[in-house]
Design an enzyme around this catalytic site. Structure first.
Site, PDB file in Angstrom:
ATOM      1  N   ARG A   1     -81.712  49.782 -21.020  1.00  0.00           N
ATOM      2  CA  ARG A   1     -81.143  49.541 -19.700  1.00  0.00           C
ATOM      3  C   ARG A   1     -82.231  49.027 -18.767  1.00  0.00           C
ATOM      4  O   ARG A   1     -83.415  49.141 -19.046  1.00  0.00           O
ATOM      5  CB  ARG A   1     -80.542  50.818 -19.150  1.00  0.00           C
ATOM      6  CG  ARG A   1     -81.586  51.932 -18.989  1.00  0.00           C
ATOM      7  CD  ARG A   1     -81.058  53.072 -18.125  1.00  0.00           C
ATOM      8  NE  ARG A   1     -80.079  53.872 -18.810  1.00  0.00           N
ATOM      9  CZ  ARG A   1     -78.881  54.169 -18.299  1.00  0.00           C
ATOM     10  NH1 ARG A   1     -78.555  53.734 -17.124  1.00  0.00           N
ATOM     11  NH2 ARG A   1     -78.046  54.916 -18.962  1.00  0.00           N
TER      12      ARG A   1
ATOM     13  N   LYS B   1     -76.763  58.243 -10.378  1.00  0.00           N
ATOM     14  CA  LYS B   1     -75.615  58.351  -9.491  1.00  0.00           C
ATOM     15  C   LYS B   1     -75.713  59.607  -8.638  1.00  0.00           C
ATOM     16  O   LYS B   1     -75.400  59.618  -7.461  1.00  0.00           O
ATOM     17  CB  LYS B   1     -74.338  58.389 -10.347  1.00  0.00           C
ATOM     18  CG  LYS B   1     -73.276  57.402  -9.928  1.00  0.00           C
ATOM     19  CD  LYS B   1     -72.173  57.311 -10.961  1.00  0.00           C
ATOM     20  CE  LYS B   1     -72.357  56.106 -11.863  1.00  0.00           C
ATOM     21  NZ  LYS B   1     -71.338  55.997 -12.925  1.00  0.00           N
TER      22      LYS B   1
ATOM     23  N   GLU C   1     -67.469  53.785 -16.294  1.00  0.00           N
ATOM     24  CA  GLU C   1     -66.560  54.858 -15.905  1.00  0.00           C
ATOM     25  C   GLU C   1     -66.336  54.712 -14.404  1.00  0.00           C
ATOM     26  O   GLU C   1     -67.291  54.533 -13.650  1.00  0.00           O
ATOM     27  CB  GLU C   1     -67.188  56.231 -16.191  1.00  0.00           C
ATOM     28  CG  GLU C   1     -66.230  57.358 -15.881  1.00  0.00           C
ATOM     29  CD  GLU C   1     -66.848  58.754 -15.989  1.00  0.00           C
ATOM     30  OE1 GLU C   1     -68.086  58.858 -16.027  1.00  0.00           O
ATOM     31  OE2 GLU C   1     -66.077  59.732 -16.019  1.00  0.00           O
TER      32      GLU C   1
END
Length: 562
Positions: free
Chosen positions: A268, A278, A42
């Site tokens: 991940r 983030k 994104e």
RNA sequence: UCCGGGGUCGUUCAAUGGUAGGACGGCAGGUUUUGGUCCUGCAUAUAGGGGUUCGAGCCCUCUCCCCGGAACCA
């Protein structure tokens, strides 16, 4: 890129379950032998080391099987997304060494998605709900608790269509209606309890502008985008595991142009002493803890690049750690080993003194300058040699002299003989200090027979130290970085990684260096002999960022005895 | 609480019913004009209990532990 990374440990290509699965699909002709993946960030922030693994897996699998991998921006939420991030992400992917081609966007498919949504309405698998978010959430029920069906669930197709078109028209306010999939309000998997497909948002989208007020959610957009593009293997991280049933459900209810893609989840990448959230990263910047998204202490790709991490080494690391379903956290030391391993082969050696003290050769002829020859990289003879001026007065590292040496100290100390790299053997005859007892000057005599650093009589020294002639030294600045966090798992104690911040993670030193350091290209990494690898800043000549230190058994041993 | 995914040396990844192996880290030694690199060696693991099998890390079963899931985020 399909070749074995040249600096990976020499082991047979590790098998992993994703590779096995794709191979099995190929053998069974599941997708007609086709392999297509995608990397779907994104565009709401910068890529970090965690994304590097995903990129390597997504692009790597496609490459390995002669397939295709597209970079697709999952831009379904206009409030968080910006073109600035799109450009940065393309740039970072390319820097890592993959060719993203012309990126694609979920927003490319907004019209198709809309048509398919009408198809779901027409076939009785979607409805418009007039309730607010809170109500819908409450009706969803809970783990082991039943869900409650919306009073609007059984609207007629005609009413739904009319309402849905009104939603698109822009006349309805945000939050007044949503489109929901009519799945199963009693499903044990909460994702299937009539998930939201569309919400109204009167927001400007970074690509579609004000063309839409209707925006698809991730779940509704993702699998359909995969199908539109012809993706065969949709690889994502573990937290989407519970979404897979919904992914399949949507696909089964849409008029797909081709094969139905399949989602597979893998773990991940997490690293010790590092965060990738983030939100928390942004907080560090906003709070002024670090200087920006490319601050070398951050795990963003931009930061690692600025710090001097070679993209090839990052890729080798990602390839080596493989792909699994176990939640894990790799030790940062492993990544650093890959960085050093590559830099050891490629980085030119240079001499720089970061904490200088003066060494005076008392029997050196006054004013005499002698050029000595030094190899540029012992690991690569092709890099040749260079000449460096030696005089009777040089800077040495203050660590390399001790008036009172600790046990097993090999460096300069009164009476001890060492080698000045490439120049001569020198023997310490004394030193002077200031009122506070700090050593200001070390005195030595040199042995003229040891030019180049060899003693004809065969006597050995236990240490070789680096130096820079004071008369020829150029000033440099060296930024030393420690880990940003003091804890292996930042935030594990208190829940907030900020609590584990290490106080002094950056130190800038004013050093002295040989003239050749003036020629280092922006971004180039060199080894400061015995100190570590340093990357020349992208803008400022004379500023160097420490990429990673050399392995230092002596320092480690000292630390342990303390 | 319900559903799903996991659990193998300190860490991480292999072993796909047949000798539990590699890497990083650690320790010890050798080489070395970087206390770097390189080389050699050492130590450390199948969460626990039952079962199936000639043989189980792998299959069955019970238990324990970890992670994820009830955004109009992705």
């Amino acid at each position: 890129m399909s070749e074995t990374p040249s600096n990976a440990p020499d082991t047979p290509a590790a098998s992993n379950f994703v590779r096995d699965l794709v191979r099995a699909d190929n053998e069974q002709g599941t997708f007609g032998g086709r392999v297509q993946t995608r990397f779907p960030p994104e565009p709401n922030g910068y890529l970090h080391i965690g994304h590097a693994k995903a990129i390597c897996v997504d692009f790597g699998i496609a490459e390995e099987f002669g397939g295709l991998c597209k970079l697709r921006f999952d831009d379904t939420n206009p409030v968080t997304e910006e073109t600035e991030y799109v450009d940065a992400i393309v740039d970072d992917v390319r820097w890592l060494g993959f060719e993203p081609g012309e990126p694609v966007y979920a927003s490319d498919y907004f019209e198709t998605l809309y048509q398919w949504a009408e198809h779901l309405i027409a076939t009785g698998f979607a409805y418009v709900d007039d309730q607010d978010a809170e109500t819908i959430s409450a009706q969803r029920g809970g783990y082991g608790r039943p869900g409650v069906e919306s009073p609007f669930r059984d609207r007629s197709v005609e009413e739904n269509l009319a309402l849905f078109r009104a939603m698109r028209s822009g006349d309805l306010p945000d939050g007044s209606h949503v489109l929901r999939a009519k799945a199963d309000m009693q499903h044990e998997n909460m994702q299937l309890r009539d998930p939201i497909m569309y919400r109204i948002r009167h927001e400007h989208h970074h690509r579609t502008g004000d063309q839409w007020v209707l925006y698809p959610t991730y779940d509704w957009a993702h699998g359909q985008s995969d199908a539109i593009e012809g993706v065969t293997h949709s690889l994502c991280s573990l937290e989407f595991d519970s979404h897979r049933a919904l992914y399949d459900w949507y696909l089964e209810h849409c008029p797909l142009p081709g094969d139905q893609p399949r989602q597979t989840e893998f773990a991940r990448l997490e690293l010790t002493y590092t965060i990738t959230s983030k939100r928390k990263l942004r907080q560090l910047i906003d709070d002024g803890v670090v200087d920006g998204w490319d601050d070398p202490r951050l795990p963003t790709l931009r930061a690692l690049r600025r710090r001097g991490y070679p993209a090839t080494a990052i890729r080798s690391f990602c390839d080596f750690i493989g792909v699994a379903k176990t939640n894990s956290r790799h030790q940062i030391e492993m990544l650093e080993w890959f960085i050093r391993n590559e830099l050891n082969r490629t980085a030119l050696r240079r001499m720089a003194v970061l904490r200088p003290i003066k060494l005076v050769v008392t029997n050196w002829p006054a004013g005499h300058v002698e050029m000595v020859e030094l190899v540029n990289n012992p690991e690569n003879p092709d890099d040749g040699v260079r000449e460096v001026p030696f005089t009777g007065e040089v800077w040495i590292e203050d660590d390399d002299f001790k008036a009172e040496p600790p046990p097993k100290y090999f460096r300069l100390t009164p009476g001890r003989e060492v080698r000045l790299r490439g120049a001569y053997y020198v023997q310490c005859t004394g030193f002077s200090n200031d009122a506070d007892g700090n050593v200001t000057e070390v005195h030595c005599t040199y042995d003229p027979d040891t030019r180049g650093g060899n003693a004809p009589d065969g006597r050995k020294v236990k240490a070789t130290i680096h130096w820079v002639s004071t008369a020829h030294a150029v000033p440099i600045e060296a930024a030393l970085y420690e880990r940003l966090f003091a804890a292996e798992v930042p935030g594990e104690r208190t829940g907030d990684p900020i609590d584990d911040l290490r106080p002094n993670s950056k130190t800038v030193l004013a050093g002295k260096a040989e003239a050749a350091l003036g020629d280092v290209a922006p971004g180039q990494v060199v080894q400061f002999e015995r100190l570590g690898y340093f990357a020349r800043d992208g803008e400022r000549a004379g500023l160097f960022h420490r990429t990673v230190g050399l392995k230092d058994d002596w320092a480690n041993a000292q630390k342990r005895t303390k």
